[in-house]
Design a protein around this motif. Structure first.
Motif, PDB file in Angstrom:
ATOM      1  N   VAL A   1      72.356 -52.460  42.179  1.00  0.00           N
ATOM      2  CA  VAL A   1      71.395 -51.912  42.597  1.00  0.00           C
ATOM      3  C   VAL A   1      71.227 -51.972  41.279  1.00  0.00           C
ATOM      4  O   VAL A   1      69.654 -51.894  40.873  1.00  0.00           O
ATOM      5  CB  VAL A   1      72.173 -50.810  42.393  1.00  0.00           C
ATOM      6  CG1 VAL A   1      71.456 -49.292  41.841  1.00  0.00           C
ATOM      7  CG2 VAL A   1      72.388 -50.277  44.460  1.00  0.00           C
ATOM      8  N   CYS A   2      71.587 -52.232  40.170  1.00  0.00           N
ATOM      9  CA  CYS A   2      71.039 -51.969  38.400  1.00  0.00           C
ATOM     10  C   CYS A   2      70.648 -52.886  38.660  1.00  0.00           C
ATOM     11  O   CYS A   2      69.517 -53.936  37.707  1.00  0.00           O
ATOM     12  CB  CYS A   2      72.427 -51.860  37.838  1.00  0.00           C
ATOM     13  SG  CYS A   2      73.119 -50.703  37.187  1.00  0.00           S
TER      14      CYS A   2
ATOM     15  N   SER B   1      67.128 -53.189  40.231  1.00  0.00           N
ATOM     16  CA  SER B   1      66.213 -51.883  39.779  1.00  0.00           C
ATOM     17  C   SER B   1      65.978 -52.215  38.663  1.00  0.00           C
ATOM     18  O   SER B   1      64.347 -51.787  38.614  1.00  0.00           O
ATOM     19  CB  SER B   1      67.122 -50.259  39.887  1.00  0.00           C
ATOM     20  OG  SER B   1      67.699 -50.204  41.316  1.00  0.00           O
TER      21      SER B   1
ATOM     22  N   ILE C   1      61.734 -52.406  37.601  1.00  0.00           N
ATOM     23  CA  ILE C   1      61.552 -51.667  36.796  1.00  0.00           C
ATOM     24  C   ILE C   1      60.285 -51.992  36.083  1.00  0.00           C
ATOM     25  O   ILE C   1      59.499 -51.624  35.262  1.00  0.00           O
ATOM     26  CB  ILE C   1      62.176 -50.370  36.174  1.00  0.00           C
ATOM     27  CG1 ILE C   1      63.014 -49.891  37.124  1.00  0.00           C
ATOM     28  CG2 ILE C   1      62.366 -49.963  34.633  1.00  0.00           C
ATOM     29  CD1 ILE C   1      63.979 -49.249  36.615  1.00  0.00           C
TER      30      ILE C   1
ATOM     31  N   TRP D   1      68.771 -49.715  48.790  1.00  0.00           N
ATOM     32  CA  TRP D   1      67.219 -50.147  49.091  1.00  0.00           C
ATOM     33  C   TRP D   1      66.894 -48.562  48.727  1.00  0.00           C
ATOM     34  O   TRP D   1      66.057 -48.314  47.952  1.00  0.00           O
ATOM     35  CB  TRP D   1      67.059 -50.377  49.816  1.00  0.00           C
ATOM     36  CG  TRP D   1      67.072 -51.485  49.877  1.00  0.00           C
ATOM     37  CD1 TRP D   1      67.992 -52.916  51.230  1.00  0.00           C
ATOM     38  CD2 TRP D   1      66.463 -52.697  49.104  1.00  0.00           C
ATOM     39  NE1 TRP D   1      68.106 -53.882  50.691  1.00  0.00           N
ATOM     40  CE2 TRP D   1      67.357 -54.112  49.350  1.00  0.00           C
ATOM     41  CE3 TRP D   1      65.834 -53.620  47.855  1.00  0.00           C
ATOM     42  CZ2 TRP D   1      66.879 -55.549  49.486  1.00  0.00           C
ATOM     43  CZ3 TRP D   1      65.715 -54.379  47.133  1.00  0.00           C
ATOM     44  CH2 TRP D   1      66.105 -55.925  47.492  1.00  0.00           C
TER      45      TRP D   1
ATOM     46  N   ILE E   1      67.591 -47.960  44.922  1.00  0.00           N
ATOM     47  CA  ILE E   1      66.480 -49.041  44.156  1.00  0.00           C
ATOM     48  C   ILE E   1      65.723 -48.283  44.299  1.00  0.00           C
ATOM     49  O   ILE E   1      64.120 -48.526  43.695  1.00  0.00           O
ATOM     50  CB  ILE E   1      66.985 -50.041  44.855  1.00  0.00           C
ATOM     51  CG1 ILE E   1      67.983 -51.193  44.459  1.00  0.00           C
ATOM     52  CG2 ILE E   1      65.426 -51.612  44.407  1.00  0.00           C
ATOM     53  CD1 ILE E   1      68.365 -51.867  45.536  1.00  0.00           C
ATOM     54  N   LEU E   2      64.490 -47.689  45.230  1.00  0.00           N
ATOM     55  CA  LEU E   2      63.281 -47.353  45.331  1.00  0.00           C
ATOM     56  C   LEU E   2      62.941 -46.456  44.726  1.00  0.00           C
ATOM     57  O   LEU E   2      62.343 -46.296  43.696  1.00  0.00           O
ATOM     58  CB  LEU E   2      63.009 -47.465  47.202  1.00  0.00           C
ATOM     59  CG  LEU E   2      62.935 -48.339  48.164  1.00  0.00           C
ATOM     60  CD1 LEU E   2      62.753 -48.059  49.451  1.00  0.00           C
ATOM     61  CD2 LEU E   2      60.984 -48.977  47.431  1.00  0.00           C
TER      62      LEU E   2
ATOM     63  N   TYR F   1      64.990 -45.147  41.686  1.00  0.00           N
ATOM     64  CA  TYR F   1      65.262 -45.799  40.997  1.00  0.00           C
ATOM     65  C   TYR F   1      63.977 -46.572  39.909  1.00  0.00           C
ATOM     66  O   TYR F   1      63.330 -46.411  38.673  1.00  0.00           O
ATOM     67  CB  TYR F   1      66.761 -46.565  40.564  1.00  0.00           C
ATOM     68  CG  TYR F   1      68.119 -45.812  40.573  1.00  0.00           C
ATOM     69  CD1 TYR F   1      68.148 -44.472  39.963  1.00  0.00           C
ATOM     70  CD2 TYR F   1      68.787 -46.790  41.240  1.00  0.00           C
ATOM     71  CE1 TYR F   1      68.831 -43.912  41.034  1.00  0.00           C
ATOM     72  CE2 TYR F   1      69.789 -46.231  41.809  1.00  0.00           C
ATOM     73  CZ  TYR F   1      70.187 -44.399  41.491  1.00  0.00           C
ATOM     74  OH  TYR F   1      71.206 -44.004  41.489  1.00  0.00           O
ATOM     75  N   VAL F   2      63.350 -47.008  40.779  1.00  0.00           N
ATOM     76  CA  VAL F   2      62.381 -47.528  40.418  1.00  0.00           C
ATOM     77  C   VAL F   2      61.118 -47.239  39.830  1.00  0.00           C
ATOM     78  O   VAL F   2      60.246 -46.957  38.899  1.00  0.00           O
ATOM     79  CB  VAL F   2      61.969 -49.478  41.129  1.00  0.00           C
ATOM     80  CG1 VAL F   2      60.238 -49.527  41.121  1.00  0.00           C
ATOM     81  CG2 VAL F   2      62.673 -49.901  41.347  1.00  0.00           C
TER      82      VAL F   2
ATOM     83  N   GLY G   1      61.836 -44.968  37.392  1.00  0.00           N
ATOM     84  CA  GLY G   1      61.997 -45.726  35.988  1.00  0.00           C
ATOM     85  C   GLY G   1      60.224 -45.570  35.162  1.00  0.00           C
ATOM     86  O   GLY G   1      60.012 -46.301  34.460  1.00  0.00           O
TER      87      GLY G   1
ATOM     88  N   HIS H   1      67.571 -48.180  31.327  1.00  0.00           N
ATOM     89  CA  HIS H   1      67.514 -48.233  32.550  1.00  0.00           C
ATOM     90  C   HIS H   1      69.052 -48.177  33.111  1.00  0.00           C
ATOM     91  O   HIS H   1      69.433 -48.105  34.662  1.00  0.00           O
ATOM     92  CB  HIS H   1      66.972 -48.354  33.158  1.00  0.00           C
ATOM     93  CG  HIS H   1      65.387 -47.679  32.805  1.00  0.00           C
ATOM     94  ND1 HIS H   1      64.818 -46.615  33.468  1.00  0.00           N
ATOM     95  CD2 HIS H   1      64.120 -48.339  32.338  1.00  0.00           C
ATOM     96  CE1 HIS H   1      63.718 -46.325  32.252  1.00  0.00           C
ATOM     97  NE2 HIS H   1      62.766 -47.263  31.760  1.00  0.00           N
TER      98      HIS H   1
ATOM     99  N   VAL I   1      71.032 -46.151  36.147  1.00  0.00           N
ATOM    100  CA  VAL I   1      71.187 -46.399  36.898  1.00  0.00           C
ATOM    101  C   VAL I   1      72.507 -46.639  37.170  1.00  0.00           C
ATOM    102  O   VAL I   1      72.742 -45.411  38.039  1.00  0.00           O
ATOM    103  CB  VAL I   1      70.286 -47.941  36.414  1.00  0.00           C
ATOM    104  CG1 VAL I   1      70.525 -48.558  38.557  1.00  0.00           C
ATOM    105  CG2 VAL I   1      68.583 -47.539  37.521  1.00  0.00           C
TER     106      VAL I   1
END
Lengths: 331, 290
Positions: free
Chosen positions: B91-92, B95, B99, B154, B157-158, B160-161, B164, B217, B221
């Motif tokens: 994920v990190c 993301s 970002i 996901w 991720i969505l 966080y992006v 961010g 970030h 995250v």
């Protein structure tokens, strides 16, 4: 939460804004608008997953909605009035509101003002100043929920390290079930939060203090002003914008309090709701209330609470942006 | 500390004695708070190597009677930390990469091109800076459910992006503005398109800013608990903070294991911080100092 933790000195923010589209006046020879395509992925994601859900939060707050099926049972401000006059949610709401306010006041003192104190000390030529700064900042990098679990163990009444320290220095009378005592639970959580966040105000205040031109301070010293006087009459007034900004950021973070309470006292903000804050109440209303006391409020009720929290935070945020632009000091 | 006579140079040794006492006192305060910062973490580390019995009998000692590394093995296996770490790393990585890519690209456009709506879009991004994203969780939850993304990495991720973008754009726009235009102008004359200019000329120049934003970030995250708590149900999709949280629910009496689990989850972040604390603080402060 940490997204909000970043800020610039007001003067810098202001001058950046006046220079906005940097291309003005200079004819860079890119005629096509293909460059706009480069804006699309970031903007689209932001609109889809931040702005749109926010707009929807406000919309849903006016409906009675379980989360399934069409949004067709419009109730006007019904979800809002329930927060104020429908038992038991109204009692929980006012209790959470008052606890959240306490978190804000306590943490302003424990983290913002104490942080200012440390920054003032560290701004003088202190041996190891950088080391302390880095050290104090370290807990800021840890996951809040993990910090909560760690202190949960350390504050345990029987086997926790905090009471063990108190007993070992003869302060047995101070040892207590910190998280189980309704009078001490909330202050304990705020203290843990200050422990976790101290580095941030120190860092920002220190940067602001070091940004004050040294000749300004030297002149005052040459005039015979004592160190305390220099701080009181020159440094502190110049730090006002930074102080206000940090208090506001702390306000936003306080309204957002959730993880620490969740990790240390559970989603009901125990003992007996003594640490229940808006964040935990919101969590229960949205996700934890199947068939419980929240039956009937549905997701609309949770959305109403979220909108109220937004209404609490937004004017304050707007204020700080406007304020920063106005008070941009040119040293 | 500095009285009138000192200022007049009347009693220099007085002053230096006062200075000495003063700075000794200051050091004492700083060291005392330093201990408050570090001691709990050291207790955590020491306890993670003790037996639960020893923790209860002797909570404050920093040196375990016998070093029980087996606590780590047990915690790792029983809590499936391998899986949690894999999820968190995935994920990190995705993301932060997205970002940086989306954010810097948008920031470049906002910093360098003037078009109607530029300022409005910039302010819209900045607005996200000041409002708590989690307040939008109800519609986000419904949205993820309808997109069938609930209980997938996901979904995280969505969010966080998207979340961010404000910080990234805020910082990167300022960085791009400080870069002289000559290089770009030359490239444009050579016929380079906007993406080429951004990718081949601008990005290498803002590498330090990318590092700061990326580190920032990464920590955000990596440490986030709220969105996994809401979005993730499956055991094998938990991230580290969520895994620690459920572990605490299951092993409430085994303190040695809990301290080991905490240490496992905290150590990577502390390691990153120890390696990069200078850059991190410089980066965070750069916004305030520049």
């Amino acid at each position: 939460m940490r997204v909000f933790r970043f800020l610039r000195r007001p003067s810098a923010a202001a001058d950046a804004d006046t220079s906005l589209p940097g291309g003005r006046g200079r004819a860079v020879a890119i005629k096509q608008h293909t460059y706009l395509l480069m804006l699309v992925p970031g903007l689209a994601m932001y609109l889809a997953f931040i702005i749109w859900p926010f707009a929807n939060t406000i919309r849903v707050s006016f409906y009675n909605w379980s989360g399934l099926g069409p949004l067709d049972d419009f109730v006007g401000f019904g979800n809002y009035t329930h927060l104020f006059n429908r038992a038991p949610i109204n009692r929980q709401f006012s209790n959470a509101l008052s606890n959240t306010a306490q978190v804000f006041f306590l943490s302003t003192v424990l983290s913002t003002f104490v942080g200012l104190g440390f920054a003032l000390i560290l701004s003088r030529k202190i041996a190891g100043s950088r080391f302390y700064q880095a050290l104090y900042f370290m807990p800021n990098t840890l996951s809040v929920v993990v910090v909560g679990f760690l202190w949960n163990l350390l504050l345990n009444p029987q086997f926790g390290a905090v009471n063990a320290v108190l007993r070992s220095i003869g302060l047995d009378s101070l040892a207590r079930p910190w998280l189980g005592d309704p009078d001490f639970a909330l202050p304990s959580i705020v203290a843990v939060s200050a422990w976790a966040n101290m580095g941030f105000p120190v860092l920002i205040f220190l940067a602001a203090i070091l940004g004050i031109p040294s000749d300004l301070l030297e002149a005052a010293r040459l005039d015979g002003a004592s160190e305390l006087r220099v701080v009181a009459t020159i440094v502190i007034p110049l730090l006002w914008p930074t102080l206000i900004t940090l208090i506001v950021l702390n306000f936003i973070a306080s309204v957002n309090t959730f993880e620490l309470v969740f990790a240390m006292e559970g989603s009901e903000g125990g003992p007996f709701f003594a640490t229940d804050v808006l964040g935990t109440l919101f969590y229960r209303m949205a996700f934890g209330g199947v068939g419980g006391v929240y039956a009937g409020t549905g997701l609309g009720g949770a959305a109403a609470l979220a909108t109220l929290m937004l209404v609490i935070v937004l004017p304050v945020s707007v204020f700080v942006i406007i304020y920063q632009r106005k008070v941009s000091h040119e040293y | 500390m500095s009285t009138r006579s000192e200022r007049d140079g009347g009693a220099p040794h007085h002053r230096s004695a006062g200075r000495f006492v003063g700075s000794a006192l200051v050091q004492l305060v700083l060291i005392a708070y330093g201990i408050i910062v570090v001691y709990p973490l050291l207790i955590m580390l020491a306890s993670s190597l003790k037996t639960t019995g020893e923790i209860f009998a002797n909570p404050l000692s920093l040196i375990p009677e016998t070093v029980r590394l087996v606590n780590y093995v047990d915690a790792w296996n029983q809590a499936n930390f391998g899986t949690y770490f894999r999820n968190s790393i995935f994920v990190c990585a995705v993301s932060v990469a997205l970002i940086l890519f989306f954010g810097s690209m948008a920031a470049y456009v906002l910093a360098r091109f003037s078009f109607p709506g530029n300022r409005a879009i910039y302010l819209l991004f900045l607005a996200g800076f000041m409002i708590p994203i989690r307040l939008a969780i109800v519609p986000l939850f419904i949205m993820m459910r309808d997109l069938r993304l609930l209980d997938t990495l996901w979904s995280l991720i969505l969010v966080y992006v998207a979340g961010g973008m404000p910080f990234t754009i805020f910082l990167m726009v300022n960085f791009f503005r400080h870069i002289p235009r000559d290089l770009e102008d030359a490239a444009v004359l050579d016929g380079a398109g906007p993406f080429q200019v951004y990718y081949q000329i601008m990005l290498p120049l803002v590498r330090p800013a990318l590092a700061t934003v990326g580190l920032f970030h990464f920590l955000n995250v990596w440490n986030d608990f709220f969105f996994p708590l809401i979005f993730i149900r499956s055991e094998n999709l938990r991230t580290v903070p969520l895994g620690v949280s459920t572990f605490f629910g299951e092993y409430t009496n085994d303190w040695a294991l809990m301290f080991a689990a905490l240490s496992i989850s905290i150590m990577p972040v502390i390691a990153v911080y120890l390696l990069a604390s200078k850059q991190f603080i410089a980066g965070l402060t750069s916004g305030a100092i520049k």
